[in-house]
Design an enzyme around this catalytic site. Structure first.
Site, PDB file in Angstrom:
ATOM      1  N   VAL A 238       0.891  -1.176   0.000  1.00  0.00           N
ATOM      2  CA  VAL A 238       0.000   0.000   0.000  1.00  0.00           C
ATOM      3  C   VAL A 238       0.925   1.221   0.000  1.00  0.00           C
ATOM      4  O   VAL A 238       1.071   1.932   0.991  1.00  0.00           O
ATOM      5  CB  VAL A 238      -0.931   0.003   1.239  1.00  0.00           C
ATOM      6  CG1 VAL A 238      -2.100   0.971   1.027  1.00  0.00           C
ATOM      7  CG2 VAL A 238      -1.473  -1.383   1.521  1.00  0.00           C
ATOM      8  N   HIS A 239       1.523   1.424  -1.148  1.00  0.00           N
ATOM      9  CA  HIS A 239       2.670   2.333  -1.260  1.00  0.00           C
ATOM     10  C   HIS A 239       2.442   3.690  -0.587  1.00  0.00           C
ATOM     11  O   HIS A 239       3.205   4.088   0.294  1.00  0.00           O
ATOM     12  CB  HIS A 239       3.005   2.562  -2.743  1.00  0.00           C
ATOM     13  CG  HIS A 239       3.203   1.306  -3.526  1.00  0.00           C
ATOM     14  ND1 HIS A 239       4.331   0.513  -3.430  1.00  0.00           N
ATOM     15  CD2 HIS A 239       2.401   0.687  -4.424  1.00  0.00           C
ATOM     16  CE1 HIS A 239       4.232  -0.521  -4.244  1.00  0.00           C
ATOM     17  NE2 HIS A 239       3.073  -0.456  -4.853  1.00  0.00           N
TER      18      HIS A 239
END
Ligand code: RIB
Ligand code: CA
Length: 310
Positions: A238-239
């Protein structure tokens, strides 16, 4: 602490924005500025407005930014985020519009006039910030820090060596990397260490809020991509969440201050961030490059987000 979020929402951008809305007030989160990236800037701007509508935070202004990179055509990623940019997750229709002035003008005036330094969270291509600093390089001194999701040491996700945000606008990244502002880099090497496993998504689901449902939808949709499943059998990175979660708790990640440059000429390696991980270049140590994360801490912050918002 006063900050803005510059974003191309984007499913993981939406997670990052929700984290910020849950943990900071309108006196801290001054504005959201949008940029062309995952989707066109009009779609991204509408998504920023939809997220604020959901959180009942229409008091936070949205400023529409650059529709394309400084010197290139826009590259988008609808194949990852869907044509609506949020993979169909049911955020409400916005009841307000973006502000009348553009993001570059807003950021420029904010940095010129603020009585305290501003933190800038960059979740997409660096076009807006690059344009501000290209025109007014002296404004770097009014920036407390730029925390950005982008790049990586040694591998990419859009080409073998380039990460999407940097690849979209490498020239803007070059301006930011040489600006002299304090830079905190959340690259793929650290974002790939925290995965939204089904167990973690279930914990978020069990909070029972609409925000929890949206968070599961946003991260679950990314995890469903075949290309993601090949590398991450259960969940996905979940950059962008790293950026605002780091604002919540700066012990989230650790790293090293070293030199990071970006390739802007080579066709083969365009957009590659060259991270001096062994400190051998002798070049200016311009970036705090993060390389370790407390992944449990990250998902605790995301779970708390689903409890703190409706
Ligand atoms: O490479 C991941 C980055 O590109 C994230 O910011 C994602 O939202 C896309 O913008
Ligand atoms: Ca993004």
């Amino acid at each position: 602490m006063k900050f803005i979020i510059d974003t191309d929402p984007g499913t993981d951008d939406a997670v990052a924005i929700l984290i910020a809305l849950a943990h900071f007030t309108d006196e801290e989160l001054l504005a959201i500025t949008t940029v062309g990236g995952n989707v066109g800037v009009d779609v991204g701007t509408r998504n920023a407005l939809r997220i604020l509508e959901h959180a009942n935070r229409n008091s936070i202004p949205v400023y529409k930014g650059e529709s394309k990179p400084l010197n290139r055509d826009l590259l988008t990623a609808e194949w990852v985020h869907g044509t609506d940019g949020l993979n169909g997750v049911g955020f409400p229709e916005p009841s307000k519009s973006e502000e009348s002035i553009g993001a570059v003008d807003y950021i420029t005036e904010l940095l010129k006039n603020s009585d305290e330094k501003i933190t800038i969270c960059v979740l997409g291509p660096m076009t807006n910030i690059g344009k501000v600093l290209n025109t007014n390089p002296e404004l770097a001194k009014n920036i407390d820090q730029i925390i950005f999701m982008g790049g990586g040491a040694g591998f990419g996700n859009h080409t073998p060596v380039a990460e999407f945000n940097i690849l979209v606008d490498p020239e803007a990244a070059k301006v930011v990397l040489s600006s002299g502002a304090k830079l905190v880099m959340m690259g793929l090497d650290v974002t790939h260490q925290a995965i939204s496993t089904s167990e973690r998504l279930n914990t978020i689901h069990e909070t029972g809020t609409t925000t929890g449902e949206y968070l599961v939808g946003l991260m679950g949709s990314l995890a469903d991509l075949e290309i993601v499943k090949q590398k991450f059998p259960d969940g996905t990175p979940v950059h962008d969440a790293f950026v605002t979660a780091y604002l919540v708790d700066c012990s989230l990640t650790t790293g090293e201050v070293t030199n990071v440059e970006v390739e802007v000429d080579s066709e083969l390696t365009l957009g590659q961030t060259v991270v001096d991980t062994n400190h051998i270049s002798g070049r200016n140590k311009n970036v705090h490059w993060m390389n370790k994360v407390d992944d449990e801490k990250l998902f605790n912050i995301i779970t708390n987000t689903s409890k703190l918002l409706p």
